[in-house]
Design an enzyme around this catalytic site. Structure first.
Site, PDB file in Angstrom:
ATOM      1  N   VAL A  42      47.411  48.210  42.054  1.00  0.00           N
ATOM      2  CA  VAL A  42      46.314  49.129  41.717  1.00  0.00           C
ATOM      3  C   VAL A  42      44.995  48.743  42.371  1.00  0.00           C
ATOM      4  CG1 VAL A  42      47.329  49.849  39.538  1.00  0.00           C
ATOM      5  CG2 VAL A  42      45.846  47.847  39.577  1.00  0.00           C
ATOM      6  N   GLY A  43      44.890  47.552  42.964  1.00  0.00           N
ATOM      7  CA  GLY A  43      43.641  47.185  43.620  1.00  0.00           C
ATOM      8  C   GLY A  43      43.510  45.695  43.814  1.00  0.00           C
ATOM      9  N   ALA A  46      37.853  39.927  42.641  1.00  0.00           N
ATOM     10  CA  ALA A  46      37.120  38.915  43.384  1.00  0.00           C
ATOM     11  C   ALA A  46      38.083  37.998  44.115  1.00  0.00           C
ATOM     12  CB  ALA A  46      36.228  38.109  42.437  1.00  0.00           C
ATOM     13  N   PHE A  47      39.274  37.900  43.615  1.00  0.00           N
ATOM     14  CA  PHE A  47      40.350  37.203  44.315  1.00  0.00           C
ATOM     15  C   PHE A  47      41.646  37.908  43.960  1.00  0.00           C
ATOM     16  CE2 PHE A  47      42.779  35.153  40.986  1.00  0.00           C
ATOM     17  CZ  PHE A  47      41.917  35.215  39.905  1.00  0.00           C
ATOM     18  N   VAL A  49      45.439  40.050  44.225  1.00  0.00           N
ATOM     19  CA  VAL A  49      45.879  41.441  44.106  1.00  0.00           C
ATOM     20  C   VAL A  49      46.109  41.767  42.639  1.00  0.00           C
ATOM     21  CG1 VAL A  49      47.689  43.085  44.700  1.00  0.00           C
ATOM     22  CG2 VAL A  49      46.937  41.408  46.381  1.00  0.00           C
ATOM     23  N   VAL A  50      45.679  42.949  42.212  1.00  0.00           N
ATOM     24  CA  VAL A  50      45.839  43.392  40.831  1.00  0.00           C
ATOM     25  C   VAL A  50      46.961  44.428  40.780  1.00  0.00           C
ATOM     26  CG1 VAL A  50      44.718  44.418  38.828  1.00  0.00           C
ATOM     27  CG2 VAL A  50      43.395  42.995  40.400  1.00  0.00           C
ATOM     28  N   LYS A  63      46.925  39.704  37.810  1.00  0.00           N
ATOM     29  CA  LYS A  63      46.197  39.356  39.025  1.00  0.00           C
ATOM     30  C   LYS A  63      46.809  38.093  39.611  1.00  0.00           C
ATOM     31  CE  LYS A  63      41.727  39.857  39.147  1.00  0.00           C
ATOM     32  NZ  LYS A  63      40.267  39.653  38.997  1.00  0.00           N
ATOM     33  N   ASP A 156      28.172  39.206  39.418  1.00  0.00           N
ATOM     34  CA  ASP A 156      28.748  40.242  40.283  1.00  0.00           C
ATOM     35  C   ASP A 156      28.879  41.557  39.523  1.00  0.00           C
ATOM     36  OD1 ASP A 156      31.733  40.529  42.373  1.00  0.00           O
ATOM     37  OD2 ASP A 156      29.698  41.267  42.645  1.00  0.00           O
TER      38      ASP A 156
END
Length: 606
Positions: A42-43, A46-47, A49-50, A63, A156
């Protein structure tokens, strides 16, 4: 994903060593990766892959790290998420040790960024939704700043890191890969340039007030539905340089004074002049009384009509009177009403007018009719040629109406705090009949001093605008926000070089010794080299982009050639078939003539 698996396929003992840092105690559940059923990517955060996954019959987000270099960010996020428990912060269910990954709450509504600027069709949202999102964000960040024994700075904050659930009515903060303890006072520049406080990329020690600056930018973004500093473009250091010189997002037409005051205070160059997140929560909670309907789910358009709404992404039917806030170019020029390309905030429900009229009659202070410009009636999706917006002006009128007879509370507050947020100017409401996507727009406020309006010298859309009000000869206000007068924003030679601030922390030049000419010379040389390095990197990026374009064109040419070759072969084959059929036709014709001649001979002999 294969890289992530390779990076995390080490033994569980090494993974445990990675997670169990000696200076911290982590409180999280260890989850067996076999219990997780990964569904789709899905995206990114900050580090890592999700991915969306199933775990114990519920949707979760996992993640995973992709390389060894992301281990530090993984540790940071695991440590920080294991400490927090707040309804506006994404929940950590646990972590897997082999492969290494985080198992977190899944947000079905996606990120706030996608709701604001994502792909069509974009949802409609009201001013109440915008204010509620900012309130919930401030509540989550205030919780982080008040944590004991060590408070947290997110560092962030930006719409991509704000997730929505419950039909878009509940906001949750995520992505703690750049978070740090307040005591750490980091000096690198992790984060995103458009939302980053100036002290962060200037290399100064910074505090939790950097999150306040980011929150102020987000407030502007959800009201305007525009990307901050999008007009600057280019590499990140261009935005950093503009912010360093005092540029801020342009003010919003007709934005109520209380919201404008809070927003501009958050943008202050001096962090000590910004409000605390706790104060922001108090102000936003107070203002939310005038924004009902935040608990209603977001509505997506069912369809677009053929006349003007099929391409709503380019609709420019509304205008916002905004002013550039580049304080290095002050002038008396009024900015043109700039068209809003994302006009998507829905009108408030018609019941607000009834409540407003009731409050006005009770107070006896105001008598405002429901004019066409301030109408808040809900229009059906099929209506065309109608203006659909949330007029913030009537919200401000309601603030005045409901507080005109309220007994002031005891105590005192600082100037520009929410204690005097009810000092509101005259509201000018403009109308427009063009169909478009909906937003909080046409927010023009009048009655300010002339000579305070500045414009960006490169702006292509500058013209004079005047008011026809009989009570004032002053021009319509399009007032930019400016930092403190003591701030040097004229771009002088003593401004710090900014190019190296976009480099990785380990590549940035060390601060020189002012008393050493050799140290200063080395520092200047390093800065020039950093600037040249950034120039080369930019050229490389552009060349790589051009390479990709050429490769795509080459692939298309090859496909066209293959199609042409195939068509030629088919044409040749058809010609051969035609020739063969013609030969066969002639043979059949000759055979027919022979048969007919034989039949005629037989008939003659008989």
């Amino acid at each position: 994903m294969s890289t992530a698996s390779a990076a995390s396929s080490s033994s569980s003992s090494s993974a445990s060593e990675m997670i169990e840092a000696p200076s911290q105690v982590l409180n999280f559940e260890e989850i067996d990766y076999k219990e997780i059923e990964v569904e789709e990517v899905v995206g990114r955060g900050a580090f890592g892959v999700v991915c969306k996954a199933k775990w114990r019959a519920k949707d979760v987000a996992i993640k995973q790290i992709e390389s060894e270099s992301e281990r530090k960010a993984f540790i940071v996020e695991l440590r920080q998420l294991s400490r927090v428990n707040h309804p506006n912060i994404v929940k950590l269910y646990g972590a897997c040790l082999n492969p290494v990954c985080l198992v977190m709450e899944y947000a079905e509504g996606g990120s706030l960024y996608n709701v604001l600027h994502g792909a069509e069709p974009l949802p409609y949202y009201t001013a109440a939704h915008a204010m509620s999102w900012c309130l919930q964000c401030s509540q989550g960040v205030a919780y982080l700043h008040s944590m004991q024994p060590k408070a947290l700075i997110h560092r962030d904050l930006k719409p991509p890191n704000l997730l929505l659930v419950a039909g878009g009515t509940v906001l949750k903060i995520c992505d703690f890969g750049t978070a740090c303890d307040i005591q750490t006072h980091m000096t690198n520049n992790k984060g995103s340039a458009a939302w980053m406080a100036p002290e962060v990329f200037e290399g100064s020690n910074y505090s939790e007030k950097c999150d306040v600056f980011s929150w102020g930018i987000i407030l502007w973004e959800v009201i305007t539905r525009r990307k901050p500093f999008d007009e600057i473009g280019g590499p990140a250091f261009r935005i950093m340089w503009a912010v360093h010189n005092g540029t801020r997002p342009p003010l919003i037409k007709n934005l109520p004074k209380p919201i404008e005051s809070l927003m501009t205070r958050c943008w202050s160059k001096d962090p000590s002049q910004r409000p605390s997140m706790e104060e922001i929560v108090k102000i936003m909670t107070h203002l939310m009384r005038y924004f009902p309907g935040a608990d209603e789910p977001l509505q997506y358009p069912c369809q677009y009509s053929d006349e003007g709404q099929s391409n709503s992404a380019t609709s420019t039917g509304s205008f916002m009177d905004i002013a550039s806030t580049n304080t290095s170019n002050k002038s008396d020029t009024n900015m043109e009403q700039v068209p809003a390309t994302n006009d998507t905030i829905k009108r408030l429900e018609s019941k607000l007018l009834k409540n407003q009229a009731k409050q006005q009659s009770d107070s006896g202070r105001l008598s405002l009719g429901a004019s066409r410009g301030s109408s808040v009636e809900s229009l059906p999706p099929t209506s065309e040629g109608k203006r659909m917006s949330a007029d913030m002006s009537e919200i401000e009128a309601r603030i005045v109406a409901t507080t005109a007879y309220t007994k002031p509370k005891r105590g005192h507050r600082k100037t520009a705090s929410f204690g005097n947020i009810l000092d509101v100017p005259e509201i000018v409401i403009s109308g427009n009949g063009q169909p478009r996507r909906r937003s909080i727009q046409d927010l023009t406020v009048t009655g300010t001093e002339p000579g305070q309006v500045s414009s960006r010298s490169s702006s292509p859309s500058v013209r004079m605008i005047t008011t026809s009000g009989p009570t004032s000869e002053k021009p319509a206000r399009s007032l930019p926000w400016t930092p403190d007068d003591s701030t040097d924003t004229n771009g002088s030679d003593n401004s710090i070089p900014m190019a190296y601030l976009t480099l990785d922390h380990q590549l940035q030049p060390l601060a020189p010794c002012p008393n050493s000419k050799e140290s200063m010379a080395v520092f200047e040389q390093h800065c020039k080299m950093a600037q040249e390095y950034m120039k080369v990197q930019t050229e490389i990026a552009l060349l790589l982009q051009r390479k990709q374009e050429l490769v795509a064109e080459l692939d298309q040419d090859e496909k066209d050639q293959q199609n042409t070759s195939r068509l030629v072969q088919e044409h040749k084959k058809l010609l051969d078939e035609n020739k063969s059929l013609s030969t066969y036709y002639q043979q059949c014709k000759k055979q027919l003539e022979v048969i007919r001649s034989q039949q005629q001979k037989r008939q003659g002999t008989s």
